[in-house]
Design a protein around this motif. Structure first.
Motif, PDB file in Angstrom:
ATOM      1  N   VAL A  91      34.223  49.543  31.941  1.00 14.01           N
ATOM      2  CA  VAL A  91      35.269  48.514  31.801  1.00 14.01           C
ATOM      3  C   VAL A  91      34.652  47.119  31.825  1.00 14.01           C
ATOM      4  O   VAL A  91      34.933  46.272  30.971  1.00 14.01           O
ATOM      5  CB  VAL A  91      36.335  48.653  32.907  1.00 14.01           C
ATOM      6  N   LEU A  92      33.785  46.878  32.796  1.00 17.54           N
ATOM      7  CA  LEU A  92      33.252  45.525  32.953  1.00 17.54           C
ATOM      8  C   LEU A  92      32.268  45.145  31.851  1.00 17.54           C
ATOM      9  O   LEU A  92      32.232  44.005  31.410  1.00 17.54           O
ATOM     10  CB  LEU A  92      32.583  45.370  34.317  1.00 17.54           C
ATOM     11  N   ILE A 134      38.667  43.690  28.224  1.00 21.08           N
ATOM     12  CA  ILE A 134      39.247  43.441  29.545  1.00 21.08           C
ATOM     13  C   ILE A 134      38.171  42.982  30.521  1.00 21.08           C
ATOM     14  O   ILE A 134      38.332  41.990  31.242  1.00 21.08           O
ATOM     15  CB  ILE A 134      39.932  44.727  30.078  1.00 21.08           C
ATOM     16  N   GLY A 135      37.043  43.697  30.530  1.00 24.58           N
ATOM     17  CA  GLY A 135      35.959  43.354  31.443  1.00 24.58           C
ATOM     18  C   GLY A 135      35.423  41.959  31.182  1.00 24.58           C
ATOM     19  O   GLY A 135      35.209  41.166  32.102  1.00 24.58           O
ATOM     20  N   ARG A 136      35.240  41.648  29.897  1.00 28.17           N
ATOM     21  CA  ARG A 136      34.721  40.322  29.544  1.00 28.17           C
ATOM     22  C   ARG A 136      35.675  39.238  30.031  1.00 28.17           C
ATOM     23  O   ARG A 136      35.263  38.187  30.509  1.00 28.17           O
ATOM     24  CB  ARG A 136      34.524  40.239  28.034  1.00 28.17           C
ATOM     25  N   LYS A 137      36.958  39.512  29.922  1.00 23.89           N
ATOM     26  CA  LYS A 137      37.949  38.518  30.356  1.00 23.89           C
ATOM     27  C   LYS A 137      37.944  38.362  31.874  1.00 23.89           C
ATOM     28  O   LYS A 137      38.142  37.262  32.395  1.00 23.89           O
ATOM     29  CB  LYS A 137      39.339  38.898  29.838  1.00 23.89           C
ATOM     30  N   ILE A 138      37.701  39.470  32.583  1.00 22.47           N
ATOM     31  CA  ILE A 138      37.615  39.390  34.045  1.00 22.47           C
ATOM     32  C   ILE A 138      36.434  38.505  34.448  1.00 22.47           C
ATOM     33  O   ILE A 138      36.557  37.623  35.300  1.00 22.47           O
ATOM     34  CB  ILE A 138      37.504  40.798  34.668  1.00 22.47           C
ATOM     35  N   TYR A 198      45.995  39.248  34.493  1.00 19.58           N
ATOM     36  CA  TYR A 198      44.718  39.920  34.752  1.00 19.58           C
ATOM     37  C   TYR A 198      44.413  39.987  36.243  1.00 19.58           C
ATOM     38  O   TYR A 198      43.956  41.010  36.744  1.00 19.58           O
ATOM     39  CB  TYR A 198      43.574  39.217  34.012  1.00 19.58           C
ATOM     40  N   LEU A 199      44.680  38.879  36.949  1.00 17.64           N
ATOM     41  CA  LEU A 199      44.415  38.864  38.381  1.00 17.64           C
ATOM     42  C   LEU A 199      45.217  39.942  39.092  1.00 17.64           C
ATOM     43  O   LEU A 199      44.691  40.673  39.938  1.00 17.64           O
ATOM     44  CB  LEU A 199      44.779  37.491  38.970  1.00 17.64           C
ATOM     45  N   VAL A 200      46.494  40.073  38.739  1.00 15.62           N
ATOM     46  CA  VAL A 200      47.326  41.098  39.378  1.00 15.62           C
ATOM     47  C   VAL A 200      46.708  42.478  39.176  1.00 15.62           C
ATOM     48  O   VAL A 200      46.540  43.249  40.130  1.00 15.62           O
ATOM     49  CB  VAL A 200      48.769  41.061  38.832  1.00 15.62           C
ATOM     50  N   TRP A 201      46.313  42.777  37.933  1.00 17.35           N
ATOM     51  CA  TRP A 201      45.762  44.109  37.645  1.00 17.35           C
ATOM     52  C   TRP A 201      44.450  44.369  38.370  1.00 17.35           C
ATOM     53  O   TRP A 201      44.153  45.500  38.751  1.00 17.35           O
ATOM     54  CB  TRP A 201      45.614  44.320  36.137  1.00 17.35           C
ATOM     55  N   VAL A 202      43.656  43.318  38.555  1.00 18.21           N
ATOM     56  CA  VAL A 202      42.400  43.486  39.285  1.00 18.21           C
ATOM     57  C   VAL A 202      42.686  43.901  40.736  1.00 18.21           C
ATOM     58  O   VAL A 202      42.051  44.821  41.263  1.00 18.21           O
ATOM     59  CB  VAL A 202      41.568  42.180  39.226  1.00 18.21           C
ATOM     60  N   TYR A 203      43.661  43.270  41.355  1.00 18.20           N
ATOM     61  CA  TYR A 203      43.998  43.644  42.733  1.00 18.20           C
ATOM     62  C   TYR A 203      44.646  45.032  42.788  1.00 18.20           C
ATOM     63  O   TYR A 203      44.453  45.770  43.757  1.00 18.20           O
ATOM     64  CB  TYR A 203      44.903  42.585  43.383  1.00 18.20           C
ATOM     65  N   VAL A 204      45.406  45.371  41.749  1.00 19.33           N
ATOM     66  CA  VAL A 204      45.980  46.721  41.682  1.00 19.33           C
ATOM     67  C   VAL A 204      44.842  47.755  41.645  1.00 19.33           C
ATOM     68  O   VAL A 204      44.857  48.743  42.389  1.00 19.33           O
ATOM     69  CB  VAL A 204      46.896  46.876  40.445  1.00 19.33           C
ATOM     70  N   ALA A 205      43.849  47.496  40.793  1.00 16.43           N
ATOM     71  CA  ALA A 205      42.707  48.423  40.694  1.00 16.43           C
ATOM     72  C   ALA A 205      42.024  48.562  42.044  1.00 16.43           C
ATOM     73  O   ALA A 205      41.659  49.675  42.465  1.00 16.43           O
ATOM     74  CB  ALA A 205      41.714  47.915  39.647  1.00 16.43           C
ATOM     75  N   CYS A 206      41.874  47.442  42.743  1.00 17.24           N
ATOM     76  CA  CYS A 206      41.219  47.473  44.055  1.00 17.24           C
ATOM     77  C   CYS A 206      42.029  48.323  45.046  1.00 17.24           C
ATOM     78  O   CYS A 206      41.470  49.119  45.796  1.00 17.24           O
ATOM     79  CB  CYS A 206      41.052  46.031  44.561  1.00 17.24           C
ATOM     80  N   GLY A 207      43.347  48.179  44.997  1.00 13.09           N
ATOM     81  CA  GLY A 207      44.220  48.969  45.876  1.00 13.09           C
ATOM     82  C   GLY A 207      44.154  50.452  45.549  1.00 13.09           C
ATOM     83  O   GLY A 207      44.110  51.301  46.448  1.00 13.09           O
ATOM     84  N   VAL A 208      44.130  50.777  44.265  1.00 17.11           N
ATOM     85  CA  VAL A 208      44.056  52.172  43.833  1.00 17.11           C
ATOM     86  C   VAL A 208      42.754  52.802  44.340  1.00 17.11           C
ATOM     87  O   VAL A 208      42.744  53.927  44.868  1.00 17.11           O
ATOM     88  CB  VAL A 208      44.148  52.272  42.290  1.00 17.11           C
TER      89      VAL A 208
END
Lengths: 307, 275
Positions: free
Chosen positions: A174-175, A180-184, A204-214
């Motif tokens: 992904v990164l 998506i990764g490039r945008k992160i 994007y920020l919301v989804w990054v924290y969602v991924a971290c929670g998952v």
């Protein structure tokens, strides 16, 4: 030494040196059983630190992962002992992790609040909710179809290790390979530039924290399966291990710079230190001090590098 | 001691003679690209402008007159509270920069280092940013195409560097600015807004930026240039709008486009004869 800097080989070299030194000092270190044990011991932190890498790349931080781990695994475990299908219970646990992450992400992005403060708050919130939910009592007698996950192996490799490896590879893809990764990376590198380039930075920020929670929830499921019980105090302080792995791996706390490969090496360094000190019969009180020293040395080396 | 005139001085600085500091290409204005009427934001009081294809239009005024703020409104960065914006004949209301970008507006901001480029990122990563979606398949970046694309842009804009993997912060101001312009040019915009595009770059690079602007003009793009450098504004632009305290005071064109008229408008006096 330029190529060491260019390809960010610092953490890897550190790991290799540590590995060689421990192989010499302890005859038990370089055995399949021991290395498998190191991998297994590293799994939970490894899962947490993949998610933490994403968050730190956006110049954020997530102090709530340990509590998210406890909350999601307590709920999943409770469902299992209430005879809900194991797979379904696991999915619910992962969803709870994602929702916890979404709350963090929404407060950070749309609420425009500092990640440190937000997740300091939710750390307490999720821990408190876990305690209320479990009434402080461990949840045990989990179905063997679930605990087998924690103890089972495929071709001699523990299932949790395989899960962590998959997550690392997915995180790396992904990164490094996707838009998506490039945008992160971009929004961590410079939020204004990313915004002006048309990137929907808040989403994007919301989804990054969602991924971290998952990923925290997955870590929780692995821990629960291995221990055979879920406890309200599970994962306490794990956020610091995850942050340490990320930082040791060379990811900048300022965002925009770093990789999950670095984080994997960081997590392995922590695992190997723990294991090595055990094998060498070093007093466990010393272990934290040694780990702390190694972090400080890594940061000092990193600072010299960036000058 | 030998004295040098301006031309010789410039030649000494850039290592070659710069024949005409402000090259001008005859304008051949086409259709109206953007028309903004009575735009108001929380920092712009009342601004109107009309831009046509194939012309360079200046936006001048004193510091704090609201030029950048007006540009930000046109580019979808700041919210428009009232007024109308028409882009290529269509009424638009941008919620974010992404909306404006998709319609064909590119905004090169004034503060290059904090808003134009990600300094620690490579030239390639910076140039590729606004056009990532054009070189992807199922969300995956085609790295080969990205490198070809970057090499093409570097050549087209004569960016001087040793490698496209070099961090942008290691380049000169002029080359950094070319990277910002390149990444937006790649989107093939109908309108380019350039906010102080030549600030803090050397004379040689300035000339290259002017040539680039003239090229974009010949290609039929509309260009809006904000500049605090009055000779530059008068030398490059086909028309100039002048702002004062958040309002567009008037438009200068042809004969009327001179320093004294500019200063009258910029200081809030009206030019009765302009009407």
């Amino acid at each position: 030494m330029d190529w060491v800097r260019k390809y960010r080989l610092g953490p890897l070299i550190g790991f290799v040196i540590l590995f060689i030194v421990l192989s010499i000092l302890s005859s038990q270190f370089l055995t399949f059983d021991n290395l498998r044990n190191v991998a297994l011991q590293t799994t939970v932190n490894a899962l947490l630190s993949v998610g933490m890498t994403f968050v730190i790349l956006t110049s954020g931080i997530d102090l709530s992962v340990g509590s998210t781990l406890a909350l999601s695994s307590a709920i999943a475990a409770q469902l299992m002992v209430s005879h809900v299908n194991v797979a379904l219970a696991c999915i619910v646990g992962v969803v709870i992790g994602g929702l916890a992450g979404a709350l963090n992400g929404l407060l950070v992005s749309y609420g425009n609040l500092a990640p440190f403060i937000v997740t300091l708050g939710t750390q307490q919130l999720f821990r408190g909710l876990t305690e209320v939910y479990t009434q402080g009592m461990p949840i045990y007698n989990l179905p063997t179809s679930f605990t087998d996950f924690g103890t089972g192996t495929v071709l001699g490799i523990p299932i949790p290790v395989i899960l962590a490896a998959i997550m690392f590879i997915a995180g790396w893809i992904v990164l490094r390979k996707t838009v998506i990764g490039r945008k992160i990376y971009a929004l961590g590198g410079n939020l204004k530039v990313a915004h002006l380039a048309g990137i929907k930075v808040k989403r994007y920020l919301v989804w990054v924290y969602v991924a971290c929670g998952v990923l925290a929830a997955l870590g929780g499921l692995v821990l629960t399966a291995r221990l055979g019980s879920a406890e309200s105090t599970a994962g306490t302080g794990y956020e610091l291990n995850a942050i340490t792995a990320v930082v040791l791996g060379g990811t900048s706390l300022l965002g925009g710079e770093g990789s999950v490969i670095g984080t994997l090496i960081g997590a392995l360094i922590l695992g190997v230190i723990d294991d090595g000190l055990n094998l060498l019969n070093v007093n466990s009180f010393w272990q934290d001090a040694v780990t702390g020293l190694i972090i400080l040395i890594a940061i000092l080396l990193d600072r010299k590098k960036s000058r | 001691m030998k004295t040098a005139d301006e031309k010789e001085l410039i030649a000494m600085m850039v290592g070659r003679t710069v024949e005409n500091r402000y090259p001008r290409v005859a304008a051949n204005p086409g259709e109206t690209i953007l028309k903004a009427v009575n735009v108001r934001t929380d920092r712009v009081k009342d601004a109107s402008i009309e831009l046509r294809a194939g012309e360079i239009v200046g936006l001048g005024g004193l510091m704090g007159a609201g030029r950048t703020e007006f540009a930000r409104a046109l580019a979808g960065v700041d919210r428009v509270l009232s007024g109308e914006i028409e882009f290529r004949g269509e009424r638009v209301s941008f919620k974010n920069p992404g909306d404006a970008i998709r319609k064909g507006i590119a905004f090169v901001t004034e503060d290059r280092k904090s808003q134009g480029v990600i300094l620690q990122f490579s030239v390639r990563e910076n140039m590729a940013l606004p056009t990532l979606s054009q070189r992807q398949r199922m969300g995956f970046i085609n790295m080969k195409r990205e490198r070809t694309f970057t090499a093409d842009m570097i050549e087209k804009l004569h960016v001087r560097l040793s490698s496209m993997e070099q961090a942008v912060e290691s380049l000169s101001g002029g080359n950094q600015q070319k990277i910002v312009i390149a990444k937006w040019l790649a989107r093939d915009p109908a309108l380019l807004i350039l906010d102080e595009p030549t600030r803090g770059i050397d004379v040689g690079a300035k000339r290259e930026i002017y040539d680039l602007m003239n090229e974009m003009k010949s290609e039929g793009r509309a260009i809006l240039m904000i500049s605090s450098d009055l000779p530059e504004l008068l030398g490059i632009c086909d028309r100039i709008y002048v702002m004062h305290e958040g309002k567009t005071m008037g438009e200068l064109e042809g004969e009327s486009m001179n320093e004294s008229n500019f200063i009258k408008l910029a200081t809030g006096r009206d030019l009765a004869w302009i009407g």
